[in-house]
Design an enzyme around this catalytic site. Structure first.
Site, mmCIF file in Angstrom:
data_model
loop_
_atom_site.group_PDB
_atom_site.id
_atom_site.type_symbol
_atom_site.label_atom_id
_atom_site.label_comp_id
_atom_site.label_asym_id
_atom_site.label_seq_id
_atom_site.Cartn_x
_atom_site.Cartn_y
_atom_site.Cartn_z
ATOM 1 N N ASP A 24 0.885 -1.203 0.083
ATOM 2 C CA ASP A 24 -0.016 -0.010 -0.163
ATOM 3 C C ASP A 24 0.857 1.373 -0.074
ATOM 4 O O ASP A 24 2.015 1.006 0.458
ATOM 5 C CB ASP A 24 -0.869 -0.125 1.347
ATOM 6 N N ASN A 72 -10.057 -2.983 -6.708
ATOM 7 C CA ASN A 72 -9.346 -1.877 -7.193
ATOM 8 C C ASN A 72 -9.719 -1.823 -8.996
ATOM 9 O O ASN A 72 -9.504 -0.508 -9.391
ATOM 10 C CB ASN A 72 -7.794 -2.448 -7.528
HETATM 11 C C1 FPP Z 1 -1.446 0.162 -3.434
HETATM 12 O O1 FPP Z 1 -1.187 1.584 -3.555
HETATM 13 C C2 FPP Z 1 -1.042 -0.571 -4.466
HETATM 14 C C3 FPP Z 1 -1.904 -1.052 -5.632
HETATM 15 C C4 FPP Z 1 -3.238 -1.064 -5.420
HETATM 16 C C5 FPP Z 1 -1.025 -1.947 -6.603
HETATM 17 C C6 FPP Z 1 0.080 -2.399 -6.259
HETATM 18 C C7 FPP Z 1 0.921 -2.638 -7.492
HETATM 19 C C8 FPP Z 1 2.218 -2.570 -7.595
HETATM 20 C C9 FPP Z 1 3.056 -2.640 -6.590
HETATM 21 C C10 FPP Z 1 2.904 -2.662 -8.949
HETATM 22 C C11 FPP Z 1 2.478 -3.751 -9.903
HETATM 23 C C12 FPP Z 1 2.653 -5.080 -9.318
HETATM 24 C C13 FPP Z 1 3.432 -6.033 -10.165
HETATM 25 C C14 FPP Z 1 3.443 -7.513 -9.183
HETATM 26 C C15 FPP Z 1 3.907 -5.949 -11.209
HETATM 27 P P1 FPP Z 1 -2.297 2.697 -3.613
HETATM 28 O O2 FPP Z 1 -2.443 3.062 -4.990
HETATM 29 O O3 FPP Z 1 -3.674 2.189 -3.089
HETATM 30 O O4 FPP Z 1 -1.746 3.841 -2.634
HETATM 31 P P2 FPP Z 1 -2.534 4.996 -2.084
HETATM 32 O O5 FPP Z 1 -3.296 4.322 -0.751
HETATM 33 O O6 FPP Z 1 -1.339 5.780 -1.416
HETATM 34 O O7 FPP Z 1 -3.236 5.787 -2.730
#
Ligand code: FPP
Length: 260
Positions: A24, A72
């Site tokens: 996250d 998501n």
């Molecule tokens: C949460 O951060 C992260 C995600 C929803 C996606 C995770 C994806 C990656 C790390 C990259 C792609 C993965 C692979 C395996 C290639 P957020 O966007 O919810 O952060 P925030 O809460 O600060 O908005």
């Protein structure tokens, strides 16, 4: 290709066999730097790469990463598209490293929801790495724990209707066999980054007795030193599974004697 030798740090306590991570804070990491949210996801991929390699090298049995939740899909289409593209590119770029580290890729979730090109890249990597006997890297994609359980129960009900499953035989282990990947061991340690204190529909069945570690570090900054902090915290935990440990057990028998 033979995998790199295992190099496990001695942290003075137990080492987790299965680590699961709620990655996250990509968006926050980017905003704090005046960047676009998608740049946070790109930086998050570097952490995925580094943590996967570090865990494989340390001899972790399974690493499960929550890469895209069922919820998501509600994000802006541009962001969803970007994440799906990152996934596809990651799959193509990382195959060599996964092979070098003996890592086997498995994916869990409603995978048919993914765009065909991303699914194809995932399946090709699963197939290529299927014979590896090192760490299992599980990516949870279009994953939700409630739908995992509901999907499993639906298949169970069908089997019971078809006469191939005796309803009286259903127990915790037989339900596990209907989850997305029955080979998924229970996680010992669930790590969540960016200081959120929630499980967010992740491995609810499997994580019943997991130790939870939350850090305020955002995922793009979660690298090997931060992983070692989490492992150190885990090494200091006392896992009781609802029972009592060591001297506490002695305590109970003493009080039984005293009151007898
Ligand atoms: C949460 O951060 C992260 C995600 C929803 C996606 C995770 C994806 C990656 C790390 C990259 C792609 C993965 C692979 C395996 C290639 P957020 O966007 O919810 O952060 P925030 O809460 O600060 O908005």
């Amino acid at each position: 290709m033979s995998p790199e030798p295992i190099d496990r740090p001695d942290l003075g306590g137990p080492f987790p066999e299965h680590i699961a991570v709620i990655m996250d804070g990509n968006g926050r990491w980017a905003r704090e730097r005046g960047m676009l949210r998608i740049q946070g996801h790109t930086a998050g991929v570097d952490s995925v790469r580094q943590i996967t390699t570090a865990c494989a090298r340390m001899g972790v049995g399974s690493l499960t990463l929550y890469a895209f939740s069922a919820e998501n899909w509600a994000r802006p289409p541009r962001e969803v598209k970007y994440l799906m593209r990152l996934l596809r590119v990651f799959m193509r770029q990382e195959r060599k490293t996964l092979m070098k580290n003996g890592v086997r890729l498995r994916c869990i979730g409603r995978l048919d929801d993914l765009p065909p090109a991303s699914l194809k890249a995932l399946r090709a990597t699963e197939e290529l790495t299927a014979g590896n006997d090192g760490m299992v890297l599980r990516l949870a994609l279009s994953y939700g724990s409630r739908s995992e359980i509901a999907d499993g129960i639906q298949r169970m009900a069908q089997d019971a209707k078809d006469g191939t499953l005796d309803p009286a035989s259903i127990d915790e282990e037989s339900l596990r066999a209907y989850l997305y990947d029955p080979e998924t061991p229970d996680p010992d340690l669930v790590i969540r980054t960016a200081d959120e204190l929630r499980l967010s529909n992740f491995l609810l069945w499997q994580a019943s007795y997991a130790e939870i570690y939350v850090t305020d570090v955002c995922w793009p900054d979660f690298r090997e030193p931060q992983l070692l902090d989490a492992l150190r915290a885990y090494a200091g935990r006392r896992r009781k599974y609802g029972a009592l440990l060591g001297e506490d057990q002695d305590d109970t028998s003493t009080s039984d004697r005293d009151t007898a």
